[in-house]
Write a protein that holds these residues in place. Structure first.
Motif, PDB file in Angstrom:
ATOM      1  N   UNK A  85      73.562  36.183  15.169  1.00  0.00           N
ATOM      2  CA  UNK A  85      72.519  35.198  15.468  1.00  0.00           C
ATOM      3  C   UNK A  85      71.187  35.878  15.755  1.00  0.00           C
ATOM      4  N   UNK A  86      70.096  35.146  15.472  1.00  0.00           N
ATOM      5  CA  UNK A  86      68.766  35.618  15.793  1.00  0.00           C
ATOM      6  C   UNK A  86      68.437  35.236  17.252  1.00  0.00           C
ATOM      7  N   UNK A  87      67.445  35.892  17.868  1.00  0.00           N
ATOM      8  CA  UNK A  87      67.110  35.596  19.266  1.00  0.00           C
ATOM      9  C   UNK A  87      66.842  34.125  19.551  1.00  0.00           C
ATOM     10  N   UNK A  88      66.196  33.407  18.611  1.00  0.00           N
ATOM     11  CA  UNK A  88      65.885  32.001  18.874  1.00  0.00           C
ATOM     12  C   UNK A  88      67.112  31.105  18.826  1.00  0.00           C
ATOM     13  N   UNK A  89      68.241  31.665  18.390  1.00  0.00           N
ATOM     14  CA  UNK A  89      69.474  30.882  18.277  1.00  0.00           C
ATOM     15  C   UNK A  89      70.409  31.079  19.476  1.00  0.00           C
ATOM     16  N   UNK A  90      69.972  31.821  20.471  1.00  0.00           N
ATOM     17  CA  UNK A  90      70.795  32.040  21.663  1.00  0.00           C
ATOM     18  C   UNK A  90      70.014  31.645  22.911  1.00  0.00           C
ATOM     19  N   UNK A  91      70.703  31.481  24.028  1.00  0.00           N
ATOM     20  CA  UNK A  91      70.068  31.014  25.266  1.00  0.00           C
ATOM     21  C   UNK A  91      69.262  32.123  25.929  1.00  0.00           C
ATOM     22  N   UNK A  92      68.515  31.735  26.968  1.00  0.00           N
ATOM     23  CA  UNK A  92      67.704  32.714  27.691  1.00  0.00           C
ATOM     24  C   UNK A  92      68.549  33.777  28.360  1.00  0.00           C
ATOM     25  N   UNK A  93      69.677  33.374  28.945  1.00  0.00           N
ATOM     26  CA  UNK A  93      70.563  34.351  29.568  1.00  0.00           C
ATOM     27  C   UNK A  93      71.171  35.303  28.563  1.00  0.00           C
ATOM     28  N   UNK A  94      71.517  34.782  27.383  1.00  0.00           N
ATOM     29  CA  UNK A  94      72.061  35.637  26.318  1.00  0.00           C
ATOM     30  C   UNK A  94      70.999  36.586  25.775  1.00  0.00           C
ATOM     31  N   UNK A  95      69.760  36.113  25.703  1.00  0.00           N
ATOM     32  CA  UNK A  95      68.666  36.991  25.285  1.00  0.00           C
ATOM     33  C   UNK A  95      68.479  38.121  26.286  1.00  0.00           C
TER      34      UNK A  95
END
Length: 303
Positions: free
Chosen positions: A112-122
């Motif tokens: 996944x790309x960064x925009x496809x994951x949550x803030x905590x996952x980022x």
């Protein structure tokens, strides 16, 4: 100022905005050049003004995590984590990325790309990327400030465990008292580019010894009083205001003499309100007062 962080330990730089915390991190990372001094990382001198030594940022072996994470938007989670690794041995690179993906609970998100994951996952992906090349030092500039409270607490535990396991020293910048106490092994209170106090977080933030430091760490009530009497037998002293009918408090004794003026700090969390004389309480100080205003705040709110 002097700073030191041992492997697996976190040194916290605590202070108000504009005190110089981030500037110090940027100097250590090599993003700015100090006018004078020297910086040593894992036995290597990376800056010495006297001997004209200057090691560029990419040769300092530092991981730097900010509140914005700065993940590459065109790369996947796995691509971001492995970005700083050597491309020499593909098998070793893939093994290191998988190790970090599993360790930071990012399994299933590798493509996944960064925009496809949550803030905590980022945040976890950014931390994994910073740790991937085995840095000699981690710099953390308020990395949890954009997250909600529950997520912040969880990620603090994960970060601390990861740094301890990797035996990487870290310097954390924060102005959050809960964060400084829960994650730091040692702390420096910084104001106007100078260290005002240093020691263990509980010692410095829980019982600040100076009025100036007490203000910086959020002690809400600071009272200028005179010492009227000393009771060494029970470890207390009586402090009073300027007038005879003024405030009178019995506080723990310190290394001062009768008649001297001292600053007494009282945290709001240490004050108990009662609409009748408390019974069975060991509190030495009981003061009458009138409630003049009520403002609703959530638990743990910082005034």
């Amino acid at each position: 100022m002097d700073w030191e962080a041992q492997p697996g330990e976190i040194l916290t730089l605590f202070g108000p905005s504009g005190s110089g915390k981030t500037t110090l991190l940027r100097a250590i990372a090599g993003l700015i050049r100090p006018q004078e001094g020297n910086i040593e990382i894992d036995g290597q001198v990376v800056f010495d003004s006297a001997n004209k030594v200057w090691v560029p940022p990419h040769h300092r072996g530092i991981g730097f995590l900010t509140q914005n994470y700065h993940l590459f938007p065109h790369l996947t989670v796995a691509g971001n984590i492995g970005y700083g690794l050597s491309r020499g041995a593909l098998a070793e690179l893939q093994a290191r990325v998988k190790e970090l993906v599993d360790g930071f609970e990012l399994t299933g998100l590798e493509d996944r790309r960064p925009h496809e994951i949550s803030g905590g996952q980022q945040q976890r992906a950014a931390l994994a990327r910073a740790l991937a090349p085995y840095p000699a030092l981690m710099l953390l500039d308020e990395p949890f400030s954009s997250l909600d409270q529950e997520l912040r607490r969880n990620l603090r535990r994960e970060l601390r465990a990861s740094l301890q396991e990797a035996k990487v020293p870290a310097i954390l910048v924060t102005h959050d008292i809960e964060e400084a106490i829960s994650i730091g092994d040692s702390i420096q209170v910084i104001n106007n580019g100078k260290v005002e106090a240093s020691g263990s977080p509980l010692e410095i933030l829980g019982q600040p010894g100076q009025g100036r430091v007490a203000r910086l760490v959020g002690v809400e009530n600071l009272l200028q009083l005179n010492i009227a009497a000393l009771h060494p037998q029970d470890g207390t002293m009586v402090c009073v205001g300027n007038s005879e009918e003024g405030l009178k408090l019995e506080v723990p004794i310190s290394d001062v003499g009768k008649g001297e003026r001292v600053t007494v700090g009282i945290r709001a969390s240490d004050i108990i309100l009662a609409d009748a004389e408390p019974r069975g309480s060991s509190a030495r100080n009981r003061l009458p007062g009138t409630v003049s205003d009520i403002q609703l705040r959530p638990p743990g709110y910082e005034w």
